[in-house]
Design a protein around this motif. Structure first.
Motif, mmCIF file in Angstrom:
data_model
loop_
_atom_site.group_PDB
_atom_site.id
_atom_site.type_symbol
_atom_site.label_atom_id
_atom_site.label_comp_id
_atom_site.label_asym_id
_atom_site.label_seq_id
_atom_site.Cartn_x
_atom_site.Cartn_y
_atom_site.Cartn_z
ATOM 1 N N ARG A 126 0.955 -0.949 0.041
ATOM 2 C CA ARG A 126 0.239 0.062 -0.285
ATOM 3 C C ARG A 126 0.784 1.124 -0.590
ATOM 4 N NH1 ARG A 126 -4.200 -0.523 5.402
ATOM 5 N NH2 ARG A 126 -2.000 -0.661 6.105
ATOM 6 N N ALA A 127 0.269 2.539 -0.755
ATOM 7 C CA ALA A 127 0.890 3.785 -0.689
ATOM 8 C C ALA A 127 -0.292 4.260 -0.306
ATOM 9 C CB ALA A 127 1.657 3.675 -1.828
ATOM 10 N N TYR A 128 0.176 5.724 -0.088
ATOM 11 C CA TYR A 128 -0.867 6.872 -0.067
ATOM 12 C C TYR A 128 -0.552 8.542 -0.923
ATOM 13 C CZ TYR A 128 -2.386 3.940 4.031
ATOM 14 O OH TYR A 128 -2.490 2.014 4.836
ATOM 15 N N ARG A 129 -1.519 8.601 -1.305
ATOM 16 C CA ARG A 129 -0.953 10.213 -2.232
ATOM 17 C C ARG A 129 -1.203 11.357 -0.333
ATOM 18 N NH1 ARG A 129 -0.722 15.287 -3.299
ATOM 19 N NH2 ARG A 129 -1.812 16.261 -4.593
ATOM 20 N N VAL A 130 -0.153 11.595 -0.321
ATOM 21 C CA VAL A 130 -0.360 12.670 0.526
ATOM 22 C C VAL A 130 -0.703 13.988 0.592
ATOM 23 C CG1 VAL A 130 -0.069 11.150 3.143
ATOM 24 C CG2 VAL A 130 1.644 12.472 1.454
ATOM 25 N N ARG A 131 -1.464 15.179 1.550
ATOM 26 C CA ARG A 131 -0.811 16.533 0.460
ATOM 27 C C ARG A 131 -0.606 17.370 2.014
ATOM 28 N NH1 ARG A 131 -3.641 19.650 4.868
ATOM 29 N NH2 ARG A 131 -4.874 18.817 6.241
ATOM 30 N N THR A 132 0.738 16.175 1.798
ATOM 31 C CA THR A 132 2.210 17.331 2.513
ATOM 32 C C THR A 132 3.073 16.505 2.760
ATOM 33 O OG1 THR A 132 3.084 19.143 3.277
ATOM 34 C CG2 THR A 132 1.135 17.654 5.022
ATOM 35 N N SER A 133 4.526 16.942 2.555
ATOM 36 C CA SER A 133 5.419 15.645 3.283
ATOM 37 C C SER A 133 5.182 16.452 5.094
ATOM 38 C CB SER A 133 6.807 16.323 2.995
ATOM 39 O OG SER A 133 7.664 16.071 3.365
ATOM 40 N N PHE A 134 6.034 15.543 5.583
ATOM 41 C CA PHE A 134 5.753 15.610 7.397
ATOM 42 C C PHE A 134 7.057 15.243 7.954
ATOM 43 C CE2 PHE A 134 2.841 12.066 5.742
ATOM 44 C CZ PHE A 134 3.508 11.715 7.241
ATOM 45 N N LEU A 135 7.826 15.302 8.978
ATOM 46 C CA LEU A 135 8.349 14.354 10.208
ATOM 47 C C LEU A 135 7.484 14.624 10.964
ATOM 48 C CD1 LEU A 135 11.847 16.113 9.871
ATOM 49 C CD2 LEU A 135 11.394 12.976 9.548
ATOM 50 N N PRO A 136 6.927 12.705 11.584
ATOM 51 C CA PRO A 136 6.075 12.548 12.393
ATOM 52 C C PRO A 136 6.376 13.065 13.810
ATOM 53 C CG PRO A 136 6.892 10.249 11.697
ATOM 54 C CD PRO A 136 7.467 11.514 10.953
ATOM 55 N N GLY A 137 7.931 13.263 14.329
ATOM 56 C CA GLY A 137 8.205 14.012 15.578
ATOM 57 C C GLY A 137 7.870 13.397 17.247
ATOM 58 N N SER A 138 8.301 13.480 18.168
ATOM 59 C CA SER A 138 8.310 13.101 18.650
ATOM 60 C C SER A 138 6.878 12.605 19.738
ATOM 61 C CB SER A 138 9.309 13.509 20.549
ATOM 62 O OG SER A 138 8.548 12.674 21.381
ATOM 63 N N GLY A 139 6.832 10.927 19.730
ATOM 64 C CA GLY A 139 5.338 10.887 20.198
ATOM 65 C C GLY A 139 4.577 10.498 19.017
ATOM 66 N N ARG A 140 4.270 10.275 17.798
ATOM 67 C CA ARG A 140 3.822 9.746 16.506
ATOM 68 C C ARG A 140 4.004 9.246 15.654
ATOM 69 N NH1 ARG A 140 1.071 15.410 13.004
ATOM 70 N NH2 ARG A 140 3.217 15.681 13.036
ATOM 71 N N SER A 141 3.416 9.321 15.405
ATOM 72 C CA SER A 141 3.541 7.630 14.780
ATOM 73 C C SER A 141 3.072 8.290 12.842
ATOM 74 C CB SER A 141 2.991 6.661 14.698
ATOM 75 O OG SER A 141 1.188 6.598 14.251
ATOM 76 N N CYS A 160 3.680 15.099 -6.963
ATOM 77 C CA CYS A 160 2.661 14.602 -5.910
ATOM 78 C C CYS A 160 3.773 14.385 -4.617
ATOM 79 C CB CYS A 160 1.853 13.821 -6.602
ATOM 80 S SG CYS A 160 0.553 14.138 -7.657
ATOM 81 N N VAL A 161 3.202 14.003 -3.584
ATOM 82 C CA VAL A 161 4.497 13.216 -2.547
ATOM 83 C C VAL A 161 3.165 11.641 -1.920
ATOM 84 C CG1 VAL A 161 4.846 13.753 0.019
ATOM 85 C CG2 VAL A 161 4.679 15.435 -1.571
ATOM 86 N N GLU A 174 8.792 7.874 1.517
ATOM 87 C CA GLU A 174 7.985 9.025 2.156
ATOM 88 C C GLU A 174 8.970 9.427 -0.163
ATOM 89 O OE1 GLU A 174 8.467 13.436 3.362
ATOM 90 O OE2 GLU A 174 9.962 13.601 1.223
ATOM 91 N N ILE A 175 7.903 9.598 -0.865
ATOM 92 C CA ILE A 175 7.980 9.198 -2.375
ATOM 93 C C ILE A 175 8.096 10.376 -3.706
ATOM 94 C CG2 ILE A 175 8.186 7.924 -4.643
ATOM 95 C CD1 ILE A 175 8.003 5.467 -3.025
ATOM 96 N N SER A 176 8.273 11.426 -3.982
ATOM 97 C CA SER A 176 8.371 12.111 -4.521
ATOM 98 C C SER A 176 8.972 12.528 -5.895
ATOM 99 C CB SER A 176 8.424 13.239 -3.829
ATOM 100 O OG SER A 176 8.261 14.761 -4.530
ATOM 101 N N PRO A 177 8.297 11.653 -7.416
ATOM 102 C CA PRO A 177 8.523 11.997 -8.204
ATOM 103 C C PRO A 177 8.382 13.191 -9.024
ATOM 104 C CG PRO A 177 7.149 10.003 -8.538
ATOM 105 C CD PRO A 177 7.088 11.312 -7.530
#
Length: 373
Positions: free
Chosen positions: A49-64, A89-90, A146-149
């Motif tokens: 599975r993959a997901y098209r997301v609206r933004t790149s992100f870093l989870p940071g402490s405490g998030r999955s 796209c991301v 994270e993949i962004s062509p």
């Protein structure tokens, strides 16, 4: 990374990566492909599975990562039948390899050479990560990409390999004095080195290779299937850049170029190397998305004499003038924990040994036919 500088620090070789798999520190969802373990790294495979997301992100402490995907996903993509990832796209993709690292082992990731050379920007993310491509010592959990062509739309599927991971114990990076001593006994490049601060300097060759200084990617092309080596016609995707005698190149903003280093690069059998981003204060361009160089790269005994570093170059916001011999990156060298059983160039999957100016393995003058299903 730990500050340990003991003799026990080093990059893990292929045989140690295999041992980590046997003990459960690396947990692949399916059996490895024959060439998946490289001399100093492991290729990572896309999951189902993959997901098209609206933004790149870093989870940071405490998030999955899963929690972030739930917040930012636009739609889910089934990779089992193959899927097209569009430029601009991301995407976040689950990887087949999960980790349960011991507390003395950390890791880092990088795009594979073939991924960087088609301008697909990819980074590995973990739960609670505060940095891309860095896996903290003792991490246990899922890996994501994270993949962004950027230039070409690409077709991927379950099992496609876009990223690679290295495992290290302690801090095996060579300092300036250690680099100088290694170069004196086992030359790392075939050129004088004015400074080793920050690594071995690498410059760009704009004199030309058989009349070319590089390639510029075309826009609005067809798809690149990442799992079809030699399956795409070069002229459909690339504009060759002839050497014109000026030994210069003006980088157009937003364009993607394949160039090569002036220096032949060598990685001794008991070391590994990585190309690190160049100082942004020197020029508004980015060189080398895919930075890992395996033990044996460029060694004559491994069939690699004269191998150049291929440079994936992108200008940022303004045109920028590159000149022949201009330093564009630096190679950081690290000690191996032990010599790999097989060196780069002597085993399966060594596509770029003895390379000069070379596009990714996906391209040929005439593409090979698609096998019958």
């Amino acid at each position: 990374m730990s500050g340990d500088r003991s003799a026990a620090s080093g990059i893990l070789p292929a045989q140690a990566i295999a041992a980590l798999t046997e003990t459960g520190a690396i947990r692949p969802a399916t059996a490895y492909a024959a060439d998946q373990i490289q001399p100093a790294s492991l290729d990572l495979r896309l999951g189902t599975r993959a997901y098209r997301v609206r933004t790149s992100f870093l989870p940071g402490s405490g998030r999955s990562v899963a929690a972030c995907v739930a917040a930012f996903a636009l739609h889910e993509i089934d990779l089992t039948q193959g899927a097209v990832l569009e430029t601009g796209c991301v995407y976040i993709a689950e990887l087949q390899e999960t980790l349960a690292l011991p507390p003395d082992l950390s890791a880092s990731a990088n795009p594979k050479s073939s991924t960087g050379r088609i301008d697909v920007f990819t980074r590995v993310i973990t739960d609670r990560a505060s940095a891309f491509d860095q896996i903290e010592a003792g991490y246990a959990g899922q890996l994501y990409a994270e993949i962004s062509p950027r230039t070409f739309p690409v077709r991927v599927r379950t099992g496609s390999r876009l990223s690679q991971i290295r495992f290290r114990r302690g801090d095996p990076r060579l300092r300036e004095a250690e680099l100088a001593a290694l170069h004196a006994s086992d030359p790392l490049i075939d050129a004088a080195m004015p400074s080793l601060q920050g690594g071995v300097p690498v410059s760009v060759d704009l004199a030309g290779f058989d009349g070319l200084i590089g390639y510029r990617a075309k826009r609005h092309t067809g798809l690149i299937d990442v799992d079809r080596p030699r399956g795409h016609r070069t002229r459909d995707f690339w504009e060759p850049l002839p050497a014109d005698g000026s030994r210069t190149l003006i980088l157009d903003p937003g364009q993607f170029y394949i160039l090569a280093s002036k220096e032949a690069v060598r990685v001794p059998a008991d070391h590994a190397a990585e190309m690190v981003p160049f100082d942004p204060l020197v020029g508004e361009f980015r060189v080398h998305y895919a930075g890992f160089f395996d033990p044996g790269f460029g060694l004559s005994e491994a069939g690699g004499a004269g191998a150049r570093a291929v440079l994936e170059v992108r200008s940022r916001d303004v045109p920028f003038l590159l000149e022949d011999g201009q330093i564009v990156g630096r190679l950081v060298y690290e000690r191996m924990l032990e010599r790999p059983a097989t060196l780069y160039g002597t085993g399966a999957g060594s596509n770029y040994q003895a390379q000069g100016l070379k596009l990714s393995k996906h391209f040929a003058a005439e593409p090979e036919p698609v096998p019958a299903v």
